[in-house]
Design an enzyme around this catalytic site. Structure first.
Site, PDB file in Angstrom:
ATOM      1  N   SER A 190      29.544  42.414  34.833  1.00 46.94           N
ATOM      2  CA  SER A 190      29.962  41.348  33.869  1.00 46.94           C
ATOM      3  C   SER A 190      29.533  41.913  32.559  1.00 46.94           C
ATOM      4  O   SER A 190      30.021  41.865  31.469  1.00 46.94           O
ATOM      5  CB  SER A 190      28.930  40.173  34.204  1.00 46.94           C
ATOM      6  OG  SER A 190      29.272  39.411  35.084  1.00 46.94           O
ATOM      7  N   ARG A 235      37.496  32.282  49.281  1.00 52.12           N
ATOM      8  CA  ARG A 235      36.121  32.838  49.873  1.00 52.12           C
ATOM      9  C   ARG A 235      35.549  32.033  50.918  1.00 52.12           C
ATOM     10  O   ARG A 235      34.793  32.202  51.747  1.00 52.12           O
ATOM     11  CB  ARG A 235      34.998  33.200  48.830  1.00 52.12           C
ATOM     12  CG  ARG A 235      35.468  34.537  48.144  1.00 52.12           C
ATOM     13  CD  ARG A 235      34.445  34.999  47.280  1.00 52.12           C
ATOM     14  NE  ARG A 235      34.650  36.318  46.767  1.00 52.12           N
ATOM     15  CZ  ARG A 235      34.439  36.850  45.480  1.00 52.12           C
ATOM     16  NH1 ARG A 235      33.442  36.397  44.969  1.00 52.12           N
ATOM     17  NH2 ARG A 235      34.862  37.937  45.302  1.00 52.12           N
ATOM     18  N   ASP A 251      28.898  34.600  43.251  1.00 51.71           N
ATOM     19  CA  ASP A 251      29.416  35.936  44.063  1.00 51.71           C
ATOM     20  C   ASP A 251      28.662  36.390  45.325  1.00 51.71           C
ATOM     21  O   ASP A 251      29.370  37.297  46.029  1.00 51.71           O
ATOM     22  CB  ASP A 251      29.672  37.082  42.946  1.00 51.71           C
ATOM     23  CG  ASP A 251      30.494  36.865  42.003  1.00 51.71           C
ATOM     24  OD1 ASP A 251      31.570  36.120  41.955  1.00 51.71           O
ATOM     25  OD2 ASP A 251      30.585  37.404  40.985  1.00 51.71           O
TER      26      ASP A 251
HETATM   27  C1  S3P Z   1      31.865  36.190  35.859  1.00 51.57           C
HETATM   28  C2  S3P Z   1      32.059  35.118  36.160  1.00 51.57           C
HETATM   29  C3  S3P Z   1      31.964  34.529  37.665  1.00 51.57           C
HETATM   30  C4  S3P Z   1      32.054  35.529  38.373  1.00 51.57           C
HETATM   31  C5  S3P Z   1      32.757  37.016  38.191  1.00 51.57           C
HETATM   32  C6  S3P Z   1      32.173  37.533  36.938  1.00 51.57           C
HETATM   33  C7  S3P Z   1      31.689  37.191  34.596  1.00 51.57           C
HETATM   34  O1  S3P Z   1      33.185  33.919  37.397  1.00 51.57           O
HETATM   35  O2  S3P Z   1      32.483  35.094  39.916  1.00 51.57           O
HETATM   36  O3  S3P Z   1      32.615  37.738  39.226  1.00 51.57           O
HETATM   37  O4  S3P Z   1      31.335  38.060  34.254  1.00 51.57           O
HETATM   38  O5  S3P Z   1      31.956  36.122  33.456  1.00 51.57           O
HETATM   39  P1  S3P Z   1      33.522  32.349  36.813  1.00 51.57           P
HETATM   40  O6  S3P Z   1      32.949  32.442  35.663  1.00 51.57           O
HETATM   41  O7  S3P Z   1      34.889  32.050  37.003  1.00 51.57           O
HETATM   42  O8  S3P Z   1      32.469  31.449  37.701  1.00 51.57           O
END
Ligand code: S3P
Length: 439
Positions: free
Chosen positions: A24, A353, A322
């Protein structure tokens, strides 16, 4: 081409390792680097396919990305300064890249085509398109039900909004905040539950004006001031807790294990998995908890031990969104039932999932079922294994079930491990180095 992988019961998992950079934060460093004025230097960037998709796209939008010996450098063009791409933008498997960059493109007077692989083309984009079109983005073409491939037209004339997120999603929040950088005035996103806050922290670090207000029952309002001027920065990306989770899980379920994962991001919006492991009775501690680059980092020590089933409350979901496939696998090795609640968002990840985890567990002889947005696993302290698990183009499903195979009685094969490269290319060699039998 499919690349099956098999995990066999392994002796103890032991040693000290460092996991690659947080996914992220890596995406956001590249994007904010592109929107800043001047050079941004990123060390520890995750060199996985999803992040490289972001790097290619910001480069195609005119913010050149170069790799030096020990860093990546982005030559920022300033907020509103990116250029129209000359070809479709291919985001591969990466939902984060596509959604965040829709917010960026929205604020530029340009036409762009967004596309991706079969998994990404199934994922919902209306969650970002709805607020972004309210701000001024135009949709010229879209796949069925608002999916990729999408052709959009941004504008230099966005309007700021106040937006209540219908689902707790850091991607949607971030997409709107990135668009808000280009709109005059204040853009506010209200999230029902706090999600990962990397965008907010990094916006502040690059010089944006920002306000964060905690509301009742875990809700939070984030406001960014538009027409922002961001300055290039030096970013050091900490280790990814979502990757560390696989190693910690292996250590918890393989008898005799003792590992240390160094330099892992310990931001509280990301640590729900470790908190849950602790509640299950796992022997896990954070050594040398420290502040690095404005965020918390620690070395995680994990030893094997007996586990009990627990209830994981819905409000914890954003902080471990995740990690549920991995937690469900760990729950299979615990004694008793583990009930994971509030998981509707898992249905729209790289795969469904909830379904993929439950059917993978069943294939390995574990009793698991889905009731609405609740996943229930009945742990018996041991797992038969012996199954063939479908990865469904989902890196985390592939890795979670390979970890299961390391402690199951019979080997477990995952039909396709190729998607692991989207987030954790070093997974197999790193696990092998720690003692895992994986090939
Ligand atoms: C992420 C937010 C999450 C996560 C993804 C990465 C991010 O998704 O599942 O792997 O970097 O902002 P969501 O914001 O859709 O929950």
């Amino acid at each position: 081409m499919q690349h099956p992988l098999t995990a066999r019961r392994s002796a103890r998992i032991s040693g000290r390792v460092r996991v690659p950079g947080d996914k992220s934060i890596s995406h956001r460093a590249l994007i904010l680097g592109a929107l800043a004025i001047g050079r941004t230097r990123i060390t520890g960037l995750l060199e996985a396919e999803d992040v490289m998709a972001t790097a290619r796209v910001v480069d195609a939008l005119g913010a050149s990305v170069t790799r030096t010996d020990d860093a990546f450098e982005v030559l920022g063009q300033g907020v509103g300064g990116l250029l129209a791409p000359s070809a479709p933008l291919d985001f591969g498997n990466s939902g984060t890249s596509s959604r965040l960059l829709l917010g960026v493109v929205a604020g530029h007077d340009m036409r762009a085509e967004f596309t991706g692989d079969a998994s990404l083309r199934r994922r919902p984009m209306t969650r970002v398109l709805r607020p972004l079109t309210t701000m001024g983005l135009q949709i010229e073409a879209q796949g069925e039900g608002g999916t990729l491939p999408l052709v959009v037209r941004g504008t230099g004339d966005l309007v700021p909004i106040v937006y209540d997120l219908p689902v707790p999603s850091a991607q949607v929040k971030s997409s709107i905040l990135f668009a808000g950088l280009h709109a005059p005035g204040r853009t506010t996103v209200i999230e029902p539950l706090a999600t990962r806050d990397h965008t907010e922290r990094m916006l502040g670090f690059f010089g944006a004006e920002l306000q964060i207000e905690d509301r009742e029952e875990g809700a939070r309002a984030v406001t960014v001031c538009g027409d922002a001027e961001l300055q290039g920065a030096a970013i050091s990306v900490p280790g990814d807790p979502s990757s560390a989770a696989f190693i910690a899980a292996a250590a918890v379920i393989c008898p005799g294990s003792d590992i240390v994962v160094e330099g892992v991001l310990m931001n509280p919006t990301r640590t729900g998995f470790f908190e849950t492991l602790r509640e299950m009775g796992a022997d896990i501690e954070v050594l040398d908890f420290r502040d690095e680059g404005g965020d918390s980092v620690g070395d995680i020590r994990v030893k094997a031990g007996p586990l009990q089933g627990v209830r994981v409350p819905p409000e914890r979901a954003p902080s471990m969104i995740d990690e549920y496939p991995m937690l469900a696998v760990v729950a299979a090795f615990a004694e008793g039932e583990t009930r994971m609640e509030g998981l509707a968002e898992l249905k729209v990840k790289e795969s469904d999932r909830l379904a993929a985890t439950a059917s993978g567990l069943e294939a390995c002889g574990v009793e698991a079922h889905v009731e609405g947005d609740v996943l229930i696993v009945r742990g018996r302290g041991e797992v038969a294994g012996g199954g063939l698990v479908e990865a469904r183009m989902d890196h985390r499903i592939a890795m979670a079930f390979l970890i299961l195979g390391l402690s199951a009685k019979a080997p477990v094969t995952v039909d396709d491990g190729s998607m692991i490269a989207t987030s954790f290319p070093e997974f197999v060699p790193l696990m092998t180095k720690l003692g895992a039998e994986l090939a």
